[in-house]
Write a protein that holds these residues in place. Sequence first.
Motif, PDB file in Angstrom:
ATOM      1  N   GLU A 166    -122.053 -43.066  47.194  1.00 30.79           N
ATOM      2  CA  GLU A 166    -122.215 -43.591  48.635  1.00 30.79           C
ATOM      3  C   GLU A 166    -123.428 -44.267  48.696  1.00 30.79           C
ATOM      4  N   LEU A 168    -126.692 -44.544  51.253  1.00 32.62           N
ATOM      5  CA  LEU A 168    -127.338 -43.843  52.419  1.00 32.62           C
ATOM      6  C   LEU A 168    -128.359 -44.649  53.169  1.00 32.62           C
ATOM      7  N   ARG A 184    -124.531 -39.541  61.730  1.00 33.22           N
ATOM      8  CA  ARG A 184    -124.063 -40.901  60.874  1.00 33.22           C
ATOM      9  C   ARG A 184    -124.631 -42.002  61.860  1.00 33.22           C
ATOM     10  N   ALA A 248    -126.984 -42.220  47.147  1.00 31.43           N
ATOM     11  CA  ALA A 248    -127.085 -40.987  47.691  1.00 31.43           C
ATOM     12  C   ALA A 248    -128.036 -40.309  46.748  1.00 31.43           C
ATOM     13  N   LYS A 261    -129.512 -40.717  56.254  1.00 30.35           N
ATOM     14  CA  LYS A 261    -128.609 -40.714  57.174  1.00 30.35           C
ATOM     15  C   LYS A 261    -127.090 -41.443  56.552  1.00 30.35           C
ATOM     16  N   ARG A 262    -125.948 -40.698  56.604  1.00 33.30           N
ATOM     17  CA  ARG A 262    -124.791 -41.289  56.040  1.00 33.30           C
ATOM     18  C   ARG A 262    -124.352 -42.353  57.008  1.00 33.30           C
TER      19      ARG A 262
END
Length: 297
Positions: A166, A168, A184, A248, A261-262
């Motif tokens: 993912e 970030l 998030r 990530a 942060k996601r």
Amino acid sequence: MELRHLRYALAIAEELHFTRAAAKLGIGQPPLSQQIKALEKELGVQLFHRMTRGVELTEAGEAFMPLAQASVAAAEQAAAAAQRAAKGEIGEFAIGFTSSASYNPIVPRIIGRFRELYPELSIRLIEQDTTRLLRAMADGALDIAFLRPALGETDGLIVKRLPDEELLVALPPKHRLAGPETKRVNLVDLAGDPFILYPRSNGRLLYDSMIAACRNAGFSPRISQEAPQMASTVNLVAAGVGVALVPASMNQLHAHGVVYKRIKGDGPKAQLVVAHRRAGPLSPTVRNFMGCVSVGE
């Protein structure tokens, strides 16, 4: 002069007896005597004094045996080297990787396992951006590469896709969304922020994925700076130049309090593949490496 003649002569020199040497070699004594006579005829010298209860070396035999032993040993080493090279156990092997791929734990795990299984292989590790890695693969300068190619960039390559990462959001420590209360981030909340991006010329896929993520969120990012490597991207975020989207695994870099942060929802992903050339038969070393890829994922 045949290698087997050298082995025969060495066996007799060790046993000092034709019959015992023949038994050791697994051949009959008469054929062994004939082979030694043929060798002596070829050399033009007598290697052994034939005696009633065995043999002894002549001066010529004394001079001949150490070099014969070295020749047999060298031949055996050459055969072993050829066999090991055919199994991909020795030789040289060049592995390319992007700077961001080196932070992905899968990559060092695969390379580490490969080194462990084939310790006598000479491995060269080359860090470059995806564009240069693709060029090096096409030129045959690399055997394997971990990279992030876009659609259409893998012609002539066999590609195995590794698990996606993912993306970030990397934020400066004083950013309004960097606090612990924000779990998030909605990408659209960054529409007014300056973005630091990885140059498209270095890797189309990662750049396009970041742009697409922002557009899917409803805005076009305002690009304030490009950084040639992901590590420098994070350092620029730490300096307050802007925000960035990073794979990530880059959260291992804790540059001056950068906060990761996601992204809310079904966030964007960073693709990573391992690739080798399609042309020609698959080398045993590449085959061995791809076996480590399957284990290391």
